[in-house]
Design a protein around this motif. Structure first.
Motif, mmCIF file in Angstrom:
data_model
loop_
_atom_site.group_PDB
_atom_site.id
_atom_site.type_symbol
_atom_site.label_atom_id
_atom_site.label_comp_id
_atom_site.label_asym_id
_atom_site.label_seq_id
_atom_site.Cartn_x
_atom_site.Cartn_y
_atom_site.Cartn_z
ATOM 1 N N ASP A 169 0.847 -1.187 0.000
ATOM 2 C CA ASP A 169 0.000 0.000 0.000
ATOM 3 C C ASP A 169 0.886 1.242 0.000
ATOM 4 N N GLU A 170 0.277 2.393 -0.210
ATOM 5 C CA GLU A 170 0.992 3.672 -0.202
ATOM 6 C C GLU A 170 0.130 4.691 0.520
ATOM 7 N N THR A 171 0.702 5.291 1.577
ATOM 8 C CA THR A 171 -0.029 6.268 2.378
ATOM 9 C C THR A 171 0.879 7.453 2.687
ATOM 10 N N ASP A 172 0.405 8.653 2.369
ATOM 11 C CA ASP A 172 1.137 9.888 2.680
ATOM 12 C C ASP A 172 2.571 9.844 2.166
ATOM 13 N N GLY A 173 2.739 9.345 0.954
ATOM 14 C CA GLY A 173 4.064 9.344 0.344
ATOM 15 C C GLY A 173 4.979 8.237 0.811
ATOM 16 N N GLU A 174 4.489 7.337 1.651
ATOM 17 C CA GLU A 174 5.296 6.204 2.121
ATOM 18 C C GLU A 174 4.746 4.911 1.539
ATOM 19 N N VAL A 175 5.604 4.122 0.963
ATOM 20 C CA VAL A 175 5.220 2.868 0.316
ATOM 21 C C VAL A 175 5.587 1.705 1.220
ATOM 22 N N ARG A 176 4.651 0.825 1.447
ATOM 23 C CA ARG A 176 4.923 -0.429 2.164
ATOM 24 C C ARG A 176 5.055 -1.518 1.109
ATOM 25 N N PHE A 177 6.176 -2.232 1.134
ATOM 26 C CA PHE A 177 6.460 -3.171 0.049
ATOM 27 C C PHE A 177 6.912 -4.529 0.573
ATOM 28 N N GLU A 178 6.851 -5.484 -0.331
ATOM 29 C CA GLU A 178 7.332 -6.848 -0.084
ATOM 30 C C GLU A 178 8.303 -7.191 -1.199
ATOM 31 N N GLN A 179 9.408 -7.824 -0.847
ATOM 32 C CA GLN A 179 10.390 -8.193 -1.862
ATOM 33 C C GLN A 179 10.828 -9.644 -1.678
ATOM 34 N N GLN A 180 10.892 -10.355 -2.800
ATOM 35 C CA GLN A 180 11.341 -11.747 -2.791
ATOM 36 C C GLN A 180 12.863 -11.754 -2.807
ATOM 37 N N LEU A 181 13.468 -12.529 -1.924
ATOM 38 C CA LEU A 181 14.915 -12.651 -1.874
ATOM 39 C C LEU A 181 15.305 -14.111 -2.060
ATOM 40 N N SER A 182 16.361 -14.336 -2.820
ATOM 41 C CA SER A 182 16.849 -15.689 -3.050
ATOM 42 C C SER A 182 18.265 -15.798 -2.502
ATOM 43 N N ARG A 183 18.362 -16.448 -1.368
ATOM 44 C CA ARG A 183 19.644 -16.600 -0.669
ATOM 45 C C ARG A 183 20.400 -15.275 -0.542
ATOM 46 N N PRO A 184 19.786 -14.272 0.072
ATOM 47 C CA PRO A 184 20.467 -12.988 0.252
ATOM 48 C C PRO A 184 21.666 -13.147 1.178
ATOM 49 N N PRO A 185 22.796 -12.521 0.858
ATOM 50 C CA PRO A 185 24.022 -12.765 1.628
ATOM 51 C C PRO A 185 23.877 -12.532 3.116
ATOM 52 N N VAL A 186 23.327 -11.377 3.529
ATOM 53 C CA VAL A 186 23.277 -11.077 4.960
ATOM 54 C C VAL A 186 22.347 -12.042 5.682
ATOM 55 N N ALA A 187 21.093 -12.157 5.213
ATOM 56 C CA ALA A 187 20.109 -12.983 5.916
ATOM 57 C C ALA A 187 20.504 -14.455 5.933
ATOM 58 N N SER A 188 20.944 -14.989 4.790
ATOM 59 C CA SER A 188 21.247 -16.421 4.730
ATOM 60 C C SER A 188 22.522 -16.768 5.487
ATOM 61 N N ILE A 189 23.541 -15.931 5.405
ATOM 62 C CA ILE A 189 24.795 -16.204 6.118
ATOM 63 C C ILE A 189 24.574 -16.122 7.622
ATOM 64 N N VAL A 190 23.797 -15.146 8.054
ATOM 65 C CA VAL A 190 23.477 -15.027 9.486
ATOM 66 C C VAL A 190 22.651 -16.221 9.948
ATOM 67 N N ALA A 191 21.693 -16.665 9.113
ATOM 68 C CA ALA A 191 20.858 -17.816 9.464
ATOM 69 C C ALA A 191 21.692 -19.075 9.609
ATOM 70 N N GLU A 192 22.735 -19.213 8.772
ATOM 71 C CA GLU A 192 23.596 -20.393 8.868
ATOM 72 C C GLU A 192 24.310 -20.464 10.211
ATOM 73 N N GLN A 193 24.507 -19.321 10.850
ATOM 74 C CA GLN A 193 25.150 -19.284 12.164
ATOM 75 C C GLN A 193 24.129 -19.262 13.297
ATOM 76 N N GLY A 194 22.853 -19.545 12.961
ATOM 77 C CA GLY A 194 21.819 -19.612 13.989
ATOM 78 C C GLY A 194 21.267 -18.271 14.408
ATOM 79 N N GLY A 195 21.572 -17.217 13.632
ATOM 80 C CA GLY A 195 21.089 -15.891 13.989
ATOM 81 C C GLY A 195 19.892 -15.475 13.161
ATOM 82 N N HIS A 196 19.456 -14.244 13.365
ATOM 83 C CA HIS A 196 18.339 -13.736 12.598
ATOM 84 C C HIS A 196 18.502 -12.239 12.368
ATOM 85 N N PHE A 197 17.932 -11.795 11.277
ATOM 86 C CA PHE A 197 17.944 -10.394 10.873
ATOM 87 C C PHE A 197 17.042 -9.606 11.815
ATOM 88 N N GLU A 198 17.525 -8.483 12.348
ATOM 89 C CA GLU A 198 16.747 -7.691 13.292
ATOM 90 C C GLU A 198 16.128 -6.471 12.606
#
Length: 316
Positions: A169-198
């Motif tokens: 959606d888009e409200t007051d000039g701000e867009v809320r979006f969803e993006q598909q990621l395929s093995r993104p470096p930060v998220a996947s590498i952190v997940a391999e070490q048992g962590g999570h994106f904050e």
């Protein structure tokens, strides 16, 4: 590194290694005494792997010569992936539930620095949630100023792991979006070490990100692996953080402990994707399409997840 036996090769290649005749394989000679003692003639070394992380190796043996042909190999070869995925999931849950976590702040100064990409880096993008799906696929949810959406699309052109973008959606000039990621470096590498994106933020072309990791995570390896994709990545700070037992994250952890990964993904994607808004920003069919499942499967996961959460609230 010098291991030439099946276990050593399994660790190095992250692929199953089979010895179909232990006494005719020169690389297996150091273990002939064990083959005689335990009366086996063939062996399979199955690496327990999740992403690029090797947790260990399972050794399976048979008294038959020429065991572990193609069909058997395909079946037992799945053990390593299944167990590796389960261990990684437990590590992630431990990081969510733990009172002590390592908070790591990273910065990529010029995310779009490339002669192949010419785009304005004005505007701010805030990344609020990254949800892991199956097969190293992720859904990322965020908000952006309307004039920053060109930057999001340009990142997708620059880095193939940043996939299609959908506007919620888009409200007051701000867009809320969803993006598909395929093995993104930060998220996947952190997940391999048992962590999570904050959380993350892209501003003036600079990408800053905060991740939480369980104590004992290999920070140097995480940064080195990310640097292979983003050479300019910098570690800004690293500290051990003690959470308050009554914090929202701890409460969320106690609730989500009872959910399967797919139920949790469906619930989070529905929440961040606007399924629970009134009126709905997106239908169940649209959220299901993002998750790569049928609408009926999505609704089933959501109903079961809601039932488990309500059981916690009303009966426990």
């Amino acid at each position: 590194p010098a291991g030439r036996g099946p276990t050593g090769k399994a660790v190095q290649t992250q692929e199953i290694q089979v010895t179909q005749n232990a006494f005719n394989d020169p690389d297996f000679e150091p273990w002939h005494q064990y083959a005689n003692k335990y009366e086996f003639n063939s062996a399979a070394a199955i690496p327990i792997v999740h992403g690029n992380r090797v947790y260990g190796v399972i050794g399976v043996y048979s008294e038959r010569t020429d065991a572990f042909a193609k069909e058997e190999r395909e079946v037992i070869g799945q053990l390593g992936e299944v167990i590796g995925h389960a261990i990684a999931a437990l590590d992630r849950k431990r990081a969510l539930m733990s009172d002590e976590v390592i908070e790591l702040n990273l910065r990529i100064p010029k995310l779009l620095e490339s002669r192949d990409v010419s785009v304005t880096t004005d505007g701010t993008v805030t990344i609020k949630r990254t949800i892991p799906l199956d097969d190293d696929e992720y859904l990322m949810y965020g908000t952006a100023a309307a004039d920053a959406m060109d930057m999001i699309h340009a990142i997708g052109e620059r880095y193939p792991d940043w996939g299609p973008v959908r506007t919620i959606d888009e409200t007051d000039g701000e867009v809320r979006f969803e993006q598909q990621l395929s093995r993104p470096p930060v998220a996947s590498i952190v997940a391999e070490q048992g962590g999570h994106f904050e959380e993350g933020r892209i501003e003036d072309g600079e990408y800053s990100v905060t991740v939480h990791l369980p104590p004992g995570a290999d920070i140097r390896r995480i940064i080195a692996d990310i640097r292979e994709i983003y050479p300019s990545v910098e570690s800004i700070s690293q500290q051990q953080v003690t959470r308050e037992s009554s914090s929202p994250r701890q409460t969320l952890s106690l609730l989500t402990e009872k959910l399967t990964e797919r139920q949790r993904a469906a619930l989070e994607a529905g929440y961040h994707g606007g399924f629970f808004e009134w009126p709905r920003d997106r239908s169940g069919e649209e959220v299901a399409a993002s998750l790569g499942v049928s609408a009926s499967t999505f609704h089933q996961h959501v109903r079961k997840a809601e039932k488990k959460l309500l059981d916690v609230i009303f009966t426990e």
